[in-house]
Design a protein around this motif. Structure first.
Motif, PDB file in Angstrom:
ATOM      1  N   ASP A 169      54.259 -13.555 -37.769  1.00 46.17           N
ATOM      2  CA  ASP A 169      54.433 -12.361 -36.919  1.00 46.17           C
ATOM      3  C   ASP A 169      55.208 -11.256 -37.638  1.00 46.17           C
ATOM      4  O   ASP A 169      55.601 -10.266 -37.013  1.00 46.17           O
ATOM      5  CB  ASP A 169      55.176 -12.748 -35.635  1.00 46.17           C
ATOM      6  CG  ASP A 169      54.343 -13.665 -34.753  1.00 46.17           C
ATOM      7  OD1 ASP A 169      53.118 -13.476 -34.703  1.00 46.17           O
ATOM      8  OD2 ASP A 169      54.925 -14.575 -34.120  1.00 46.17           O
ATOM      9  N   ARG A 170      55.417 -11.444 -38.963  1.00 44.47           N
ATOM     10  CA  ARG A 170      56.159 -10.402 -39.690  1.00 44.47           C
ATOM     11  C   ARG A 170      55.431  -9.077 -39.632  1.00 44.47           C
ATOM     12  O   ARG A 170      54.208  -9.029 -39.696  1.00 44.47           O
ATOM     13  CB  ARG A 170      56.321 -10.797 -41.182  1.00 44.47           C
ATOM     14  CG  ARG A 170      57.166 -12.022 -41.421  1.00 44.47           C
ATOM     15  CD  ARG A 170      57.551 -12.151 -42.898  1.00 44.47           C
ATOM     16  NE  ARG A 170      56.470 -12.501 -43.801  1.00 44.47           N
ATOM     17  CZ  ARG A 170      56.127 -13.750 -44.134  1.00 44.47           C
ATOM     18  NH1 ARG A 170      56.753 -14.787 -43.601  1.00 44.47           N
ATOM     19  NH2 ARG A 170      55.157 -13.972 -45.001  1.00 44.47           N
ATOM     20  N   ILE A 171      56.217  -8.013 -39.534  1.00 48.04           N
ATOM     21  CA  ILE A 171      55.608  -6.688 -39.620  1.00 48.04           C
ATOM     22  C   ILE A 171      56.231  -5.958 -40.791  1.00 48.04           C
ATOM     23  O   ILE A 171      57.435  -6.010 -41.004  1.00 48.04           O
ATOM     24  CB  ILE A 171      55.758  -5.888 -38.309  1.00 48.04           C
ATOM     25  CG1 ILE A 171      55.016  -4.554 -38.450  1.00 48.04           C
ATOM     26  CG2 ILE A 171      57.228  -5.666 -37.909  1.00 48.04           C
ATOM     27  CD1 ILE A 171      54.615  -3.910 -37.163  1.00 48.04           C
ATOM     28  N   SER A 172      55.377  -5.314 -41.564  1.00 45.18           N
ATOM     29  CA  SER A 172      55.903  -4.525 -42.681  1.00 45.18           C
ATOM     30  C   SER A 172      55.441  -3.091 -42.514  1.00 45.18           C
ATOM     31  O   SER A 172      54.361  -2.822 -41.992  1.00 45.18           O
ATOM     32  CB  SER A 172      55.439  -5.099 -44.015  1.00 45.18           C
ATOM     33  OG  SER A 172      54.149  -4.641 -44.335  1.00 45.18           O
TER      34      SER A 172
ATOM     35  N   GLU B 152      67.036  -1.430 -36.735  1.00 49.65           N
ATOM     36  CA  GLU B 152      66.588  -2.704 -36.188  1.00 49.65           C
ATOM     37  C   GLU B 152      65.593  -2.445 -35.063  1.00 49.65           C
ATOM     38  O   GLU B 152      65.831  -1.596 -34.197  1.00 49.65           O
ATOM     39  CB  GLU B 152      67.791  -3.479 -35.653  1.00 49.65           C
ATOM     40  CG  GLU B 152      67.481  -4.953 -35.499  1.00 49.65           C
ATOM     41  CD  GLU B 152      68.666  -5.737 -34.960  1.00 49.65           C
ATOM     42  OE1 GLU B 152      68.428  -6.669 -34.176  1.00 49.65           O
ATOM     43  OE2 GLU B 152      69.813  -5.392 -35.327  1.00 49.65           O
ATOM     44  N   LEU B 153      64.489  -3.158 -35.082  1.00 50.46           N
ATOM     45  CA  LEU B 153      63.475  -2.952 -34.042  1.00 50.46           C
ATOM     46  C   LEU B 153      64.038  -3.405 -32.694  1.00 50.46           C
ATOM     47  O   LEU B 153      64.559  -4.508 -32.573  1.00 50.46           O
ATOM     48  CB  LEU B 153      62.209  -3.755 -34.364  1.00 50.46           C
ATOM     49  CG  LEU B 153      61.503  -3.449 -35.688  1.00 50.46           C
ATOM     50  CD1 LEU B 153      60.264  -4.328 -35.836  1.00 50.46           C
ATOM     51  CD2 LEU B 153      61.109  -1.979 -35.795  1.00 50.46           C
TER      52      LEU B 153
ATOM     53  N   LEU C 281      60.127  -5.726 -41.653  1.00 47.99           N
ATOM     54  CA  LEU C 281      61.106  -5.168 -40.715  1.00 47.99           C
ATOM     55  C   LEU C 281      61.524  -6.091 -39.601  1.00 47.99           C
ATOM     56  O   LEU C 281      62.468  -5.825 -38.880  1.00 47.99           O
ATOM     57  CB  LEU C 281      60.497  -3.933 -40.054  1.00 47.99           C
ATOM     58  CG  LEU C 281      60.145  -2.845 -41.049  1.00 47.99           C
ATOM     59  CD1 LEU C 281      58.965  -2.077 -40.552  1.00 47.99           C
ATOM     60  CD2 LEU C 281      61.332  -1.950 -41.271  1.00 47.99           C
ATOM     61  N   GLY C 282      60.772  -7.159 -39.419  1.00 47.03           N
ATOM     62  CA  GLY C 282      61.060  -8.052 -38.309  1.00 47.03           C
ATOM     63  C   GLY C 282      59.761  -8.664 -37.848  1.00 47.03           C
ATOM     64  O   GLY C 282      58.802  -8.767 -38.628  1.00 47.03           O
ATOM     65  N   THR C 283      59.731  -9.074 -36.584  1.00 47.43           N
ATOM     66  CA  THR C 283      58.513  -9.707 -36.065  1.00 47.43           C
ATOM     67  C   THR C 283      58.045  -9.033 -34.783  1.00 47.43           C
ATOM     68  O   THR C 283      58.830  -8.434 -34.052  1.00 47.43           O
ATOM     69  CB  THR C 283      58.758 -11.193 -35.741  1.00 47.43           C
ATOM     70  OG1 THR C 283      59.844 -11.283 -34.796  1.00 47.43           O
ATOM     71  CG2 THR C 283      59.088 -11.998 -36.980  1.00 47.43           C
TER      72      THR C 283
ATOM     73  N   ARG D 273      59.254  -3.699 -30.007  1.00 41.79           N
ATOM     74  CA  ARG D 273      58.517  -4.925 -30.342  1.00 41.79           C
ATOM     75  C   ARG D 273      57.489  -5.263 -29.263  1.00 41.79           C
ATOM     76  O   ARG D 273      56.371  -5.685 -29.559  1.00 41.79           O
ATOM     77  CB  ARG D 273      59.490  -6.097 -30.531  1.00 41.79           C
ATOM     78  CG  ARG D 273      60.377  -5.936 -31.776  1.00 41.79           C
ATOM     79  CD  ARG D 273      61.421  -7.026 -31.838  1.00 41.79           C
ATOM     80  NE  ARG D 273      60.838  -8.324 -32.165  1.00 41.79           N
ATOM     81  CZ  ARG D 273      61.364  -9.482 -31.765  1.00 41.79           C
ATOM     82  NH1 ARG D 273      62.453  -9.506 -31.011  1.00 41.79           N
ATOM     83  NH2 ARG D 273      60.795 -10.626 -32.099  1.00 41.79           N
ATOM     84  N   ILE D 274      57.881  -5.069 -28.018  1.00 46.67           N
ATOM     85  CA  ILE D 274      56.951  -5.351 -26.919  1.00 46.67           C
ATOM     86  C   ILE D 274      55.786  -4.358 -26.941  1.00 46.67           C
ATOM     87  O   ILE D 274      54.617  -4.738 -26.831  1.00 46.67           O
ATOM     88  CB  ILE D 274      57.678  -5.313 -25.552  1.00 46.67           C
ATOM     89  CG1 ILE D 274      58.650  -6.492 -25.451  1.00 46.67           C
ATOM     90  CG2 ILE D 274      56.675  -5.341 -24.392  1.00 46.67           C
ATOM     91  CD1 ILE D 274      59.582  -6.437 -24.244  1.00 46.67           C
TER      92      ILE D 274
END
Ligand SMILES: Nc1ncnc2c1ncn2[C@@H]1O[C@H](COP(=O)(O)OP(=O)(O)OP(=O)(O)O)[C@@H](O)[C@H]1O
Ligand SMILES: [Mg+2]
Length: 323
Positions: A47-50, A277-278, A56-58, A283-284
């Protein structure tokens, strides 16, 4: 469409990374964990997002969306050219044939667009007419459909390097691949794109441009590897209203991962410095966009697999005899 509370619940269960013993040699890309053993490559889409080349997170369900979307397209295009898909033991996992990747990425463009320094539209605006040997006519406007889709190959840079656009001529001169192999990839790419355009159109979506990677399997055949027609490799626009927006010169309505990029850019982050930070909200929302994209593009309803993913993946791999 999945409801927000279900996405919310998954926020704490996203898959950041895996480290599974016994699956083979691990290579971690920005988004996928790849394990190689005995001629097989087990690709776990996390679920990583770049964005801006930084992880940057998931995003909840992102891995499942991307993996299942690629699977959808591999199924739909296998008659055009073989691909590396062998099995799909889990919603986030693809078992593929290990190949020797050919060091060119085949980019197919049906429209002239983009906003970054390296995008085709920016080059065109700056007077360039020759795109890897494809001569584009005068007078094109941003987001215009090309008379014929064009292939603009890129050499694949080593880890960390930058890809470079090259013409077929240059590829042959540098002996990157043979002419026969190049032609095969180029023809397959155009057919794959055409199929993608046709299927997407039924869903009211325009497949704007995309990228394909090919590899040679153990018998020497060239097959499609990596992934196909996901928002990570492709641009999608909504067909409805395309003409009107094009005529007015306003931005197309798109399906893609711009959402998070834009959120970051609005906060001053474009790849360097402190990364924001996301938030749960972003994220949702990003998850909703990915799921929406899946449903729009495939026409299937997304069925989410909730809860602890690591255990599920391990169990499914064990069940499939891979662990
Ligand atoms: N069946 C396959 N056999 C061999 N290599 C493959 C196969 N499918 C994909 N690859 C290669 O595996 C590599 C890893 O892919 P991955 O996308 O996970 O990471 P990456 O491309 O290094 O980084 P990024 O996250 O930016 O895409 C890619 O270079 C891809 O070409
Ligand atoms: Mg990749």
């Amino acid at each position: 469409m999945i409801d927000k509370s279900e996405i919310q619940k998954q926020l704490d269960f996203t898959l950041m990374e895996t480290s599974l013993d016994g699956l083979g040699k691990l290579y971690r890309g920005k988004v996928r964990d790849n394990y190689s053993k005995d001629g097989k490559r087990i690709i776990i889409t996390t679920d990583r997002i770049s964005a801006f080349d930084v992880v940057l997170g998931t995003i909840p369900f992102k891995g499942q969306v991307l993996n299942q979307m690629a699977r959808f397209w591999f199924d739909k295009t296998g008659h055009i050219i073989g691909n590396h898909m062998l099995d799909h033991p889990d919603p986030n996992v693809l078992v593929a044939k290990e190949c020797t990747p050919l060091p060119v990425e085949m980019i197919v463009r049906g429209y002239i667009t983009g906003v970054t320094n390296t995008s085709a539209w920016t080059h065109y605006k700056n007077g360039i007419r020759n795109f890897c040997g494809n001569i584009l006519p005068e007078g094109l406007k941003k987001d215009q459909k090309l008379d014929m889709p064009i292939v603009t190959p890129q050499t694949k840079a080593e880890h960390g390097g930058h890809d470079e656009s090259v013409s077929k001529e240059e590829i042959l001169k540098r002996k990157i691949v043979s002419e026969q192999d190049y032609d095969l990839m180029s023809e397959a790419s155009l057919k794959l794109y055409e199929k993608g355009v046709e299927i997407a159109a039924k869903q009211g979506i325009i497949l704007v441009d995309t990228k394909y990677e090919f590899g040679r399997d153990e018998s020497g055949n060239i097959i499609l590897i990596d992934e196909i027609h996901t928002p990570d490799s492709s641009r999608f626009w909504f067909a409805e209203g395309y003409e009107e927006r094009f005529k007015k010169g306003i931005e197309q309505k798109k399906i893609d991962k711009e959402y998070v990029r834009k959120w970051l850019a609005d906060r001053g982050f474009t790849g360097s410095g402190v990364q924001p930070e996301l938030t749960d909200e972003v994220r949702i929302n990003a998850a909703r966009k990915y799921i929406e994209a899946y449903e729009l593009i495939t026409g299937d309803q997304f069925s989410s697999d909730t809860g602890d993913m690591k255990t599920r993946i391990e169990n499914n791999l064990r069940h499939g005899g891979y662990l």
